[in-house]
Each structure stands twice: as C-alpha cells, then as structure tokens.
Design a protein around this motif. Structure first.
Motif, mmCIF file in Angstrom:
data_model
loop_
_atom_site.group_PDB
_atom_site.id
_atom_site.type_symbol
_atom_site.label_atom_id
_atom_site.label_comp_id
_atom_site.label_asym_id
_atom_site.label_seq_id
_atom_site.Cartn_x
_atom_site.Cartn_y
_atom_site.Cartn_z
ATOM 1 N N ASP A 191 0.957 -1.203 0.127
ATOM 2 C CA ASP A 191 -0.123 0.162 0.009
ATOM 3 C C ASP A 191 0.716 1.331 0.071
ATOM 4 O O ASP A 191 0.396 2.446 0.070
ATOM 5 C CB ASP A 191 -0.972 -0.010 1.182
ATOM 6 N N THR A 213 3.183 7.832 -1.205
ATOM 7 C CA THR A 213 1.805 7.956 -0.631
ATOM 8 C C THR A 213 1.576 6.858 -0.031
ATOM 9 O O THR A 213 2.258 5.579 -0.291
ATOM 10 C CB THR A 213 0.726 8.201 -1.952
ATOM 11 N N VAL A 215 -1.985 4.150 0.423
ATOM 12 C CA VAL A 215 -3.269 3.774 0.127
ATOM 13 C C VAL A 215 -4.065 3.340 1.610
ATOM 14 O O VAL A 215 -3.683 2.427 2.142
ATOM 15 C CB VAL A 215 -3.517 2.463 -0.879
ATOM 16 N N GLU A 220 -5.994 7.457 -1.261
ATOM 17 C CA GLU A 220 -4.444 7.780 -1.132
ATOM 18 C C GLU A 220 -4.129 9.035 -0.552
ATOM 19 O O GLU A 220 -4.379 10.079 -0.745
ATOM 20 C CB GLU A 220 -3.971 7.866 -2.634
#
Length: 345
Positions: A191, A213, A215, A220
């Motif tokens: 993620d 980033t 998730v 996000e």
C-alpha cells in the motif's frame, strides 16, 4: 515466438523465444538466491522461457556446478538451458540480460576505495567480453559494489552497449524505504508507493518520502500527512535505510543476499515489463543533467518504465533539505568516478 505442442491432441500454443540471462558471481550468496527466481519466472514473467548463463571464478567452479545440478533437479518448466562456466567469453556469448553480481568483496579493514581499485580490473574484463559477445541491445544490471561506479567502468569498456542499457541496483534501498514506512504506519508494504532513492548506493544515498503515498480506506494519502513525526522522517528513517545492510550483516554475520536477489528481480521485471500507472521506482541510471545532477554519472533517480525502456520522472519539487542531500551524494559519485578512472592509468 515459436509454435510448440502442449501435449494434448490438436492443441498448439505460442511459446516465447527463450531469453538468455547471465548471472556473474552465480555461486555466491546473492547468485544462489537469484538464479531460481529467474528460472521460476519472477524476473521476466511466468510465460517467458529462459536460458541461464552462470559465471564465477575458478576456485568456485565446483560450487558453481553444484548450483547447476540443483537447477536441473528443480525441474523448472521455464528453464530451457543452463551454462555454468569460469570462462567469461562463454558466459557472455549471446546474452540478452546481464546481472553483474561478481566482484571483489569488501573485507574487514578495507576502505571503499580499496574495493573500487580491485573491481576496476574485473569490470574492465567483463565489459570487454559483453562488448564483443553479448546480443545486440543487451540490458545490464550491476549489483556488485560500488555499483554506481562499477557501472560507469563497464560502460567505458562496452561502448557499443547503449548508455540507457546500463543500470545499477538501488531497488534494494527503495524496497527498504517502502518497508520502513509500512512498519512505521502498520500497513501492508504493497500500500506504500513512490519513495525515491537519490544518488549513490552508499551511506550518502538519500531516501526521500516527500512524494510518497499510502493507500488507506479513505483514499490515497501523503506519507508526510500520515507520519506526523517529521524528526523521524528527516533523521532515523534516512539512517535506517542507509545502514540496513550493515544491520543485517551484524545479525546474520552475512550480507543481505535474499533481499538483494529479490530486488534485482524487481528491477529487471519493471524495466522489461513496465511500471504500474502512477507508480515510479528507483534505478541507478545515466544522468542527463536532470535535477541538477552532473551528466555522465550513474545516479539513482525516480524512473518509470515502458516497452523495455526507462525515463527519469520530471517535474518533482525539490526542497532545500533534499537539494543538499542530492548534491552531497552527487559529489561523492564524482569523486568515485575520478578515482576509478585514475586506476585505469
């Protein structure tokens, strides 16, 4: 591709032409971990047959033959042939992909420059063989340290190999950075995306999360939004990625072979098959002057890959802290390159 039978009456399938992959230092720890990954399709895909060329030095010839026997015994369906040799010409002949793991290892009491001077002659010889005998448009990944500078030397003595086809491994550092963020936030590493390793595969490398980033169930989000301890991000996180290899050596009494082999597969897979949309990875590639990095260095940048090529991601904002880090690792690489060339005199 070629037409091949599938063993059933009237059944014919298209089978890809085998790709020949060279692994140098194949009897060593990283090589031993890497070759079954290649043979299983983890590097080039589950439908890509491969022929493995394995090279090592004469004292390791018996061990190298043992690795070949294990590959045969594993009965990999994608493995269409194995060459185990101590002859650099035989090893380099016809190769499409070269993963350069072999090199003089750093021993206790040795400085980085001591290793570099030893590896200059090794990479000169191997580069010359690739120049003469490798397949056209051969892709090269240098793993052996100092990886960035070894790659520069390799290019010097393999001038017909396009500069864009010679890279070095910083994907291990990239993956380590992803893992550190995932552990900090208690999320799955899958993620987390778009960290960057800038510069040299050394203690001056700069693991950058300014554009990374994660998730989440709410969409996000920026890593810097989720990790509120910026002192950790600017300090302990960077050091942890830079020093992870030393930490593993302290724990294992051996270097990080499994993760290095896995990241070499990641590097080549993304280079050949492409990066996912909206995602970039870190690769040591020839600088074209992007982000103020001197041209001609092998320097780790954020890159995207498509159709067997790579491109440096452009337009990222670089703050003052990052600018200083990018410049410091570039300075080290300029000094390393100068020293390596002096060893050729």
């Amino acid at each position: 591709m070629k037409l091949a039978g599938c063993g059933l009456r009237g059944c014919r399938i298209w089978q890809k032409t085998p790709v020949t992959v060279l692994v140098t230092g194949a009897a060593g720890q990283i090589g031993y971990a890497l070759v079954p990954m290649v043979a299983r399709g983890l590097m080039l895909g589950p439908d890509q047959p491969v022929i493995l060329h394995m090279l090592d030095i004469l004292p390791n010839a018996e061990a190298l033959n043992g690795v070949k026997m294990e590959l045969v015994d594993a009965a990999f369906s994608l493995l269409k042939g194995v060459v185990a040799t101590t002859d650099v010409v035989e090893a380099c002949t016809g190769v499409n992909i070269a993963v350069m793991i072999g090199g003089f290892p750093r021993k206790e009491g040795m400085e980085r420059k001591d290793v570099m001077s030893k590896n200059v002659s090794i990479y000169k010889a191997q580069a010359s063989a690739l120049e003469k005998y490798a397949a056209p448009n051969c892709k090269v990944l240098v793993v052996a340290n100092p990886a960035n500078t070894n790659a520069v030397i390799l290019k010097e003595f393999a001038p017909s190999i396009p500069a864009k086809n010679i890279t070095c491994l910083t994907r291990l550092d990239h993956n380590r950075a992803l893992a550190q963020i995932a552990e900090r936030l208690n999320v799955h590493v899958g993620d987390v995306k778009n960290v960057i390793i800038w510069g040299n595969h050394s203690s001056t490398q700069y693991p950058d999360v300014n554009h990374a980033t994660v998730v989440t169930k709410d969409g996000e989000k920026q890593v810097r939004e989720l990790v509120t301890d910026h002192q950790w991000l600017y300090g302990e996180f960077i050091t942890a990625v830079q020093q992870r290899g030393a930490e593993i050596i302290k724990a294992r009494k051996l270097s990080s072979a499994l993760s290095a082999a896995s990241s070499a597969c990641d590097h080549m897979r993304d280079w050949v098959l492409g990066t996912s949309k909206g995602t970039w990875v870190s690769m040591g590639v020839y600088s074209d002057g992007s982000y103020g990095v001197p041209a001609g260095l092998i320097y780790s940048f954020p890159v995207t890959c498509d159709k067997g090529g790579w491109s440096i991601l452009q337009g990222l904002k670089i703050d003052d802290f990052s600018r200083a880090k990018l410049d410091a690792t570039a300075t080290e690489l300029v000094e390393e390159k100068s020293f390596a060339y002096s060893c050729l005199q």
